[in-house]
Scaffold this motif. Sequence first.
Motif: not given
Length: 211
Positions: A177-199
């Motif tokens: 659960q901690r790993d998935l929560a961390g991945k979701a948090s990181t992805l959201k930050k990358m989307l915020d910074r790089h838009s659709s390229l983040g995913e």
Amino acid sequence: MKAILFAVAALLAVCAPAFATQCHVNPVNIRKEWITIHQPCRQSMRRQIQMEVSAALQYLAMGAHFSRDGINRPGFAKLFFDAGSEEREHAMKLIEYLLMRGELTSDVTSLIQIRPPERKTWESGVDALEHALKMESDVTKSIRSVIASCEDDPEFNDYHLVDYLTGEFLEEQYKGQRDLAGKASTLKKMLDRHSSLGEFLFDKKLLGMDI
């Protein structure tokens, strides 16, 4: 006629050893005192096995979704296919434990019922990760309910099974659960910074690529 009789005799000579090795074994009765899992605990374990199988099928659907040519996210696909294999392994471990305790001597065919996955499409990688996190949380709650059923039985505290579930399953669930929560948090930050390229970049990181 002699040739036919000779052929039949030869056939019987060849088949006789095989017939001799076949035998009928009558069923035997074994004392049941060693089988100590009580009904509430047994039923909760059977439900948990079904839940692990359902989670495995859901992860397979998620992996297949991200493998589609129109989506093409191999990192997400690998993540979810691997998670499906882990859930299937969990179900097998629970089945092996019940067998060790003398269970599953009846109603085996109803142990696993295949149901269609709850979802078949996801809007984004974040949507899939958050769904996976919720699913793992539900599995964790279910394991805790199994522990309660087996521990709170007034007639028999099955502390061995409780210890097995606590040490073998709960720790892995919490780490997952901690790993998935961390991945979701990181992805959201990358989307915020790089838009659709983040995913796209995050998917490559899931494959171990240094982007």
